[in-house]
Enzyme design. Structure first.
Site, mmCIF file in Angstrom:
data_model
loop_
_atom_site.group_PDB
_atom_site.id
_atom_site.type_symbol
_atom_site.label_atom_id
_atom_site.label_comp_id
_atom_site.label_asym_id
_atom_site.label_seq_id
_atom_site.Cartn_x
_atom_site.Cartn_y
_atom_site.Cartn_z
ATOM 1 N N GLY A 100 0.784 -1.230 0.000
ATOM 2 C CA GLY A 100 0.000 0.000 0.000
ATOM 3 C C GLY A 100 0.811 1.273 0.000
ATOM 4 N N LYS A 143 -28.046 29.231 16.321
ATOM 5 C CA LYS A 143 -28.339 27.914 16.906
ATOM 6 C C LYS A 143 -28.041 27.932 18.398
ATOM 7 C CE LYS A 143 -25.594 25.688 14.187
ATOM 8 N NZ LYS A 143 -24.818 24.577 13.584
ATOM 9 N N HIS A 181 -11.685 26.791 5.803
ATOM 10 C CA HIS A 181 -12.724 26.846 6.830
ATOM 11 C C HIS A 181 -12.401 27.914 7.877
ATOM 12 C CE1 HIS A 181 -15.958 25.490 9.392
ATOM 13 N NE2 HIS A 181 -15.114 25.339 10.398
#
Length: 318
Positions: free
Chosen positions: A44, A199, A136
């Site tokens: 891998g 919220k 972000h």
């Protein structure tokens, strides 16, 4: 931008996260993608081979650290090392989506700041510049000691809705307090007011209550966010807006992560249309009729040319 770019010292390479976008960017710039291969050993491990000379060249590597995040990040780090050892003059990382950006601070004790760790890894590997889109947390720019150009997709998304002539009763909505600056930028472009979803959880183990700051009754609402992951926030926001009297609700974001139940939630939500960019490659199972995708290739291609020519990129930030 011209159809052909005649500087043999400019090279653009793509890894595996979003080859289609990389091909679009290369076409915008007017050159062919560089030749490289990514293979794996039987256990891998990643092996990268650069199949052309890049000695003395200014190389731009297109790679988002989207799902599979760790695989794509390791590909990028190994590619940077290969370019450094092959004597590239500069190694410029074009990362449309910066993964791990949501881990930008210690929200609780004994937590890592993984966004900073990723910045350290990229720099230590040998990158000399970063070009990215709608992080972000914009303060992540400060985690780098190399130049970083932080572009945004607000103009692209605003133009989409502006061209649809949705009427004079538009309201741009931020789904939380953290996205107010982004919503205000879009609102300024569309000459519309903003609203904010507030919220609050009244007490532990009680469902969040969504209060709306601003008037949305009889309005067409456009929710703008940077990332849509599981789509819980944005679909609940859309429902709250309709219950508050909004006539239609559209949604848009820069980065369609779309994990887990996201597609089902969006399909069943009152959102009329979800507009996303191609910063993240979307497989067929993450596509529904109410979605539309816009390309960031012209924006990133223009940034590459300006950086390469030592021209100003400040107008691309607006």
């Amino acid at each position: 931008m011209s159809n052909e770019y005649f500087d043999p010292k400019l090279k653009i390479f793509s890894l595996n996260s979003n080859r289609e976008l990389a091909e679009e960017i290369a076409k915008e710039v007017g050159i062919e993608l560089g030749k490289s291969s990514v293979t794996h050993f039987s256990d891998g491990e990643i092996q990268i081979n650069i199949e052309e000379s890049i000695r003395g060249c200014h190389v731009y590597v297109i790679q988002s650290t989207s799902n599979p995040v760790n695989q794509n990040l390791m590909e990028l780090l190994i590619m940077i090392d290969a370019l450094k050892r092959a004597s590239a003059a500069t190694i410029n990382i074009v990362m449309p989506y910066y993964g791990y950006a949501r881990q930008d601070r210690k929200a609780r004790s004994r937590e890592p700041i993984t966004a900073k760790l990723v910045a350290n890894l990229i720099e230590t590997a040998g990158a000399t510049r970063m070009i990215t889109l709608d992080m972000h947390a914009p303060q992540i720019q400060g985690f780098f000691d190399i130049p970083i150009d932080h572009l945004n997709a607000v103009r692209l998304l605003s133009n989409y809705f502006g061209e649809r002539h949705l009427g004079d009763d538009l309201v741009v909505v931020s789904p939380d307090h953290g996205g107010v600056t982004r919503a205000r930028k879009m609102a300024d472009r569309l000459k519309a007011p903003i609203a904010i979803i507030d919220k609050r959880r009244p007490r532990p183990n009680v469902a969040e209550v969504m209060n709306i700051v601003g008037n949305v009754e009889g309005k067409v609402c456009i929710i703008i966010d940077d990332i849509i992951d599981t789509a819980g926030t944005i679909t609940l926001a859309a429902k709250a807006l309709r219950e508050a009297g909004a006539t239609k609700v559209y949604a848009c974001c820069s980065h369609p992560v779309l994990s887990g139940p996201a597609m089902k939630r969006i399909e069943e939500s009152p959102i009329e249309k979800l507009v996303v960019t191609n910063s993240i490659a979307l497989p067929e199972d993450k596509w529904i009729d109410k979605m539309e995708q816009l390309s960031v290739a012209p924006l990133l291609g223009e940034a590459i040319v300006r950086v390469h020519e030592n021209a100003s990129v400040s107008s691309l930030f607006e």
